[in-house]
Motif scaffolding. Sequence first.
Motif, short mmCIF file in Angstrom:
data_model
loop_
_atom_site.label_atom_id
_atom_site.label_comp_id
_atom_site.label_asym_id
_atom_site.label_seq_id
_atom_site.Cartn_x
_atom_site.Cartn_y
_atom_site.Cartn_z
N UNK A 236 0.82 -1.22 0.00
CA UNK A 236 0.00 0.00 0.00
C UNK A 236 0.85 1.26 0.00
N UNK A 237 1.91 1.28 0.79
CA UNK A 237 2.78 2.46 0.78
C UNK A 237 3.54 2.55 -0.55
N UNK A 238 3.81 1.42 -1.17
CA UNK A 238 4.47 1.41 -2.47
C UNK A 238 3.63 2.00 -3.59
N UNK A 239 2.31 2.02 -3.43
CA UNK A 239 1.44 2.60 -4.46
C UNK A 239 0.99 4.01 -4.09
N UNK A 240 1.64 4.58 -3.09
CA UNK A 240 1.38 5.99 -2.77
C UNK A 240 0.47 6.24 -1.59
N UNK A 241 0.05 5.21 -0.90
CA UNK A 241 -0.82 5.38 0.26
C UNK A 241 -0.03 5.48 1.54
N UNK A 242 -0.72 5.71 2.62
CA UNK A 242 -0.11 5.81 3.95
C UNK A 242 -0.85 4.86 4.88
N UNK A 243 -0.10 4.10 5.67
CA UNK A 243 -0.69 3.19 6.65
C UNK A 243 -0.30 3.66 8.04
N UNK A 244 -1.31 3.82 8.88
CA UNK A 244 -1.08 4.20 10.27
C UNK A 244 -1.67 3.10 11.14
N UNK A 245 -0.81 2.46 11.93
CA UNK A 245 -1.27 1.38 12.81
C UNK A 245 -1.84 1.97 14.09
N UNK A 246 -2.99 1.46 14.48
CA UNK A 246 -3.63 1.86 15.74
C UNK A 246 -4.12 0.60 16.43
N UNK A 247 -4.30 0.70 17.74
CA UNK A 247 -4.77 -0.48 18.47
C UNK A 247 -6.27 -0.47 18.70
N UNK A 248 -6.89 0.69 18.50
CA UNK A 248 -8.33 0.79 18.74
C UNK A 248 -8.90 1.93 17.89
N UNK A 249 -10.16 1.84 17.57
CA UNK A 249 -10.83 2.86 16.76
C UNK A 249 -10.76 4.25 17.40
N UNK A 250 -10.82 4.32 18.72
CA UNK A 250 -10.76 5.60 19.42
C UNK A 250 -9.43 6.31 19.21
N UNK A 251 -8.38 5.57 18.90
CA UNK A 251 -7.06 6.17 18.72
C UNK A 251 -6.95 6.92 17.40
N UNK A 252 -7.95 6.79 16.54
CA UNK A 252 -7.94 7.49 15.26
C UNK A 252 -8.26 8.97 15.44
N UNK A 253 -9.12 9.29 16.41
CA UNK A 253 -9.59 10.67 16.58
C UNK A 253 -8.46 11.70 16.65
N UNK A 254 -7.46 11.54 17.55
CA UNK A 254 -6.40 12.56 17.59
C UNK A 254 -5.54 12.59 16.33
N UNK A 255 -5.47 11.48 15.62
CA UNK A 255 -4.66 11.40 14.40
C UNK A 255 -5.28 12.18 13.25
N UNK A 256 -6.58 12.37 13.28
CA UNK A 256 -7.25 13.11 12.21
C UNK A 256 -6.74 14.54 12.15
N UNK A 257 -6.65 15.19 13.31
CA UNK A 257 -6.17 16.58 13.31
C UNK A 257 -4.67 16.67 13.04
N UNK A 258 -3.93 15.61 13.31
CA UNK A 258 -2.49 15.57 13.02
C UNK A 258 -2.21 15.48 11.53
#
Length: 194
Positions: free
Chosen positions: A42-64
Amino acid sequence: MSSRETILAAVQKNQPPLSPLPDISMFKVVEPDIAAKYTDVFTGIGGQVISVSHLDHIKPLLSEHFDTSKRLVTTLPELSDTAELITAEVDPHTFEDVELAVIAARFAVAENGAVWLTESVMGQRIIPYICQHLAVVVTEESIVSTMHDAFEKIASEDYGFGGFIGGPSKTADIEQALVLGAHGPLSMTIFLIK
């Protein structure tokens, strides 16, 4: 009988006999670390992967990672305090200004980095194609190795509309110059839940 019915009856009457499907077991791939393989592709085709342990951990990453001063939409009720919750009942013509859409994939494919999306997870068919940036939530256990595995998985599913999306929209057809966002999102991020 109308001419249409006559033609369809003639076509149905003249169907070739069914033949057995080929044996594709030789294409079976067992990845020792399927999440790492998916991430690499996925990163090889231009995407970005962010590993998280829980759905709630996505919230602060959105503003980042995204401009949260613009319109954010999601189909995930867990993120409704961060982004506008959309459903199938919303008029699709109102989504022309979506900066970021956050949706969940049914599953992902390691060999090509694609995610399988159906209408039921998109909220509206237009969402993953009209947004400026697309973020897709994928669980590690939902990743399959190959497209053979993917098609085996969707063969028995009942869905009206579905599609595989692999990375941000891009083309290099015009003067061999890479153009991002040609017919879809400028960027695509996978939030990989381990």
